[in-house]
Scaffold this active site. Structure first.
Site, mmCIF file in Angstrom:
data_model
loop_
_atom_site.group_PDB
_atom_site.id
_atom_site.type_symbol
_atom_site.label_atom_id
_atom_site.label_comp_id
_atom_site.label_asym_id
_atom_site.label_seq_id
_atom_site.Cartn_x
_atom_site.Cartn_y
_atom_site.Cartn_z
ATOM 1 N N SER A 32 -9.767 -0.426 7.077
ATOM 2 C CA SER A 32 -9.431 -0.183 5.691
ATOM 3 C C SER A 32 -8.724 -1.474 5.054
ATOM 4 O O SER A 32 -8.265 -1.545 4.126
ATOM 5 C CB SER A 32 -8.228 0.977 5.685
ATOM 6 O OG SER A 32 -8.911 2.187 5.605
ATOM 7 N N LYS A 53 1.016 -1.091 0.171
ATOM 8 C CA LYS A 53 0.154 0.116 -0.093
ATOM 9 C C LYS A 53 0.836 1.382 0.040
ATOM 10 O O LYS A 53 1.889 1.246 0.681
ATOM 11 C CB LYS A 53 -1.061 0.032 1.265
ATOM 12 C CG LYS A 53 -2.075 1.026 1.347
ATOM 13 C CD LYS A 53 -3.072 0.852 2.453
ATOM 14 C CE LYS A 53 -3.965 1.853 2.572
ATOM 15 N NZ LYS A 53 -5.110 1.751 3.875
ATOM 16 N N SER A 66 -9.727 1.941 2.894
ATOM 17 C CA SER A 66 -9.039 2.888 2.163
ATOM 18 C C SER A 66 -7.843 2.025 1.383
ATOM 19 O O SER A 66 -7.305 2.316 0.280
ATOM 20 C CB SER A 66 -8.108 3.798 2.862
ATOM 21 O OG SER A 66 -7.195 3.177 3.874
HETATM 22 N N1 GLN Z 1 -13.216 4.431 6.314
HETATM 23 C C1 GLN Z 1 -12.465 4.825 7.698
HETATM 24 C C2 GLN Z 1 -11.873 6.285 7.735
HETATM 25 O O1 GLN Z 1 -12.231 6.912 6.555
HETATM 26 C C3 GLN Z 1 -11.285 3.892 8.067
HETATM 27 C C4 GLN Z 1 -10.084 4.126 7.139
HETATM 28 C C5 GLN Z 1 -8.952 3.402 7.288
HETATM 29 O O2 GLN Z 1 -8.969 2.272 8.344
HETATM 30 N N2 GLN Z 1 -7.827 3.750 7.171
HETATM 31 O O3 GLN Z 1 -11.370 6.658 8.349
#
Ligand code: GLN
Length: 491
Positions: A178, A79, A154
């Site tokens: 994410s 990532k 994400s």
């Molecule tokens: N969707 C969640 C957020 O926007 C979690 C994102 C993540 O786990 N990095 O914060």
């Protein structure tokens, strides 16, 4: 013909060690697959063919000399918020578009030590803030099961890439879901380890008390192999825990006798899509068949406050972590300013996207004098209550089984205008980060051709039990063997 890109890590590893294939062949297959599908998927921010070819040659040497690990010579994707020395690490943000880290994250160092072949870096929501990859400053990644839909986020690039066979595994990061939500949306396996199990050194910080790196793989055996390699104490991350890492391969047995599994009622709300609940009910019945004792009356009463607490805690920490992007030390820097203040203002104005700015503003507000007690402190108290709910559950059961997301993958564009709707897609993953416990998402079936994930949650540092349940379920089902056809809209 054997399609190399469809192999799992352990299948490819067997072939490598038996000398039936070479890492160079495997790597060429991954690079070819990337060329074939990337135009439609857009899962990768950077492709690294030269590095991959070089690492593959080294891996082949190592295999010849009999010193291979299970990951030696296996193509992987990282990532793009995890630092890779000499290779851009953008966080899918204009702010870091040209940022080349001078060092490797500990997880990358460990994977390199194990013989990783890195084929690329994957797309994400900017700074990991989002649930769909639509917040990437560069492009949106498509879901391999239906290219009109999001792959989740994400770590959407990582999940889509693994599901489509661009690599055999990927690393993601999980602050509120994410890794697990995109794994569920793409019908692969994704693990968020216990907070402190894996070093965060070299992970670009979003919310430091919640962030954790973990694997995205095509099956549970592979997930255990990757965690085995990246887990463990790291003196460079003081929140990583000096606890021995068990041999996870021992946990991969297809039998659940003696295990008690709880079904927390708060994770099966009446308004949830009925097809998702019926997929989950089917999965739970399967776990019972495999010998688990299922308890239906488990309750985690503070779950309903988790999302609200998260959207105070995560933005607060983000606002502090992102203060470093001021155009001075690294990253994008606005050069035409008349004075220092204007330079900083313009750097942040042009360097950050809308969602990142929204989080910084929310966090700065929540932490500001006069509001700190009302918001941040209160959210921390709620955090303790949520953690206590789980502690009480562990007195009765070994693990909890819940949906990964309330819906199958949604359409690109469907939720971008409504942040709250987007935030709700993590409703079942966020409490896990708040409590710091481990959670694994596994494929559990399909609704009208779209993937549905099951999440298994466990006691702190008991990833082994998650692997055991996930493995037994996987061996009794075929979901993980169904590969996407990369088709257009299913509905
Ligand atoms: N969707 C969640 C957020 O926007 C979690 C994102 C993540 O786990 N990095 O914060």
């Amino acid at each position: 013909m054997l399609e190399l890109h469809t192999l799992t890590i352990h299948q490819a590893g067997d072939l490598l060690r038996r000398r039936e294939i070479t890492s160079s062949e495997l790597t060429e297959a991954a690079l070819k697959r990337i060329q074939e599908v990337e135009g439609r998927l857009r899962a990768l921010v950077t492709v690294t063919p030269e590095l991959a070819r070089h690492q593959a040659q080294e891996a082949d040497q190592r295999i010849k000399s009999g010193e291979a690990t299970p990951l030696t010579g296996i193509p992987a994707i990282i990532k793009d918020n995890i630092c890779t020395q000499g290779i851009t690490t953008t966080c899918s943000s204009r702010m870091l578009q040209n940022f080349i880290p001078p060092y490797d994250a500990t997880v990358v160092e460990k994977l390199k030590g194990a013989g990783m072949v890195m084929v690329g870096k994957s797309n994400l929501d900017e700074f990991a803030m989002g649930s769909s990859t639509e917040n990437s400053a560069f492009f949106v990644t498509a879901n391999p099961w239906d290219q009109d839909r999001v792959p989740g986020g994400s770590s959407g690039g990582s999940a889509a890439a693994v599901a489509a066979g661009e690599a055999m595994y990927a690393l993601g990061s999980d602050t509120g879901g994410s890794i697990r939500q995109p794994a569920g949306f793409c019908s692969i396996v994704g693990l968020k380890p216990t907070y402190g199990r894996v070093s965060r050194y070299g992970l670009v910080a979003f919310a430091s008390s919640l962030d954790q790196i973990g694997p995205l793989t095509r099956d549970v055996t592979d997930c255990a192999l990757v965690l085995q390699t990246i887990a463990g104490h790291d003196p460079r991350d003081s929140t990583s825990v000096p606890q021995p890492v068990p041999d996870y391969s021992q946990a991969l047995v297809p039998d659940l006798h003696g295990l008690r599994i709880g079904i927390p009622q708060e994770y099966y709300p009446g308004e949830m899509e009925p097809q998702v609940s019926s997929v989950l009910k089917g999965a739970i019945a399967k776990l019972e068949e495999l010998g688990a004792e299922v308890q239906w009356d488990v309750s985690l009463p503070h779950t309903r406050y988790a999302l609200a607490a998260y959207y105070i805690i995560a933005p607060s920490e983000a606002s502090a972590n992102l203060a470093r992007y001021d155009g001075v030390k690294y990253g994008y820097s606005y050069q035409e300013a008349e004075n220092m203040w204007q330079a900083m203002e313009k750097t942040r104005q042009y360097g950050f996207g809308a969602e990142v700015k929204r989080r910084i503003m929310l966090g700065t507000y929540a932490l500001s004098a006069g509001y700190y007690d009302a918001y941040y402190l209160k959210a921390q108290k709620v955090r303790t209550l949520i953690k206590r709910d789980f502690d009480q559950a562990w007195e009765r059961v070994h693990a909890l089984v819940v949906p990964t997301s309330p819906t199958p993958p949604f359409k690109i564009g469907e939720k971008v205008e409504e942040p709250l709707q987007m935030y709700l897609s993590d409703i079942f993953t966020i409490p896990v980060n708040i409590a710091g416990i481990p959670g694994i998402a596994v494929p559990a079936g399909f609704v009208k051709g779209l993937p549905v994930g099951m999440q298994i949650l466990g006691r702190p540092f008991d990833e082994a039990t998650l692997f055991r349940i996930a493995y037994a379920y996987q061996e009794a089902t075929e979901w993980h063997q169904t590969l996407p056809e990369l088709r257009d809209s299913a509905l």
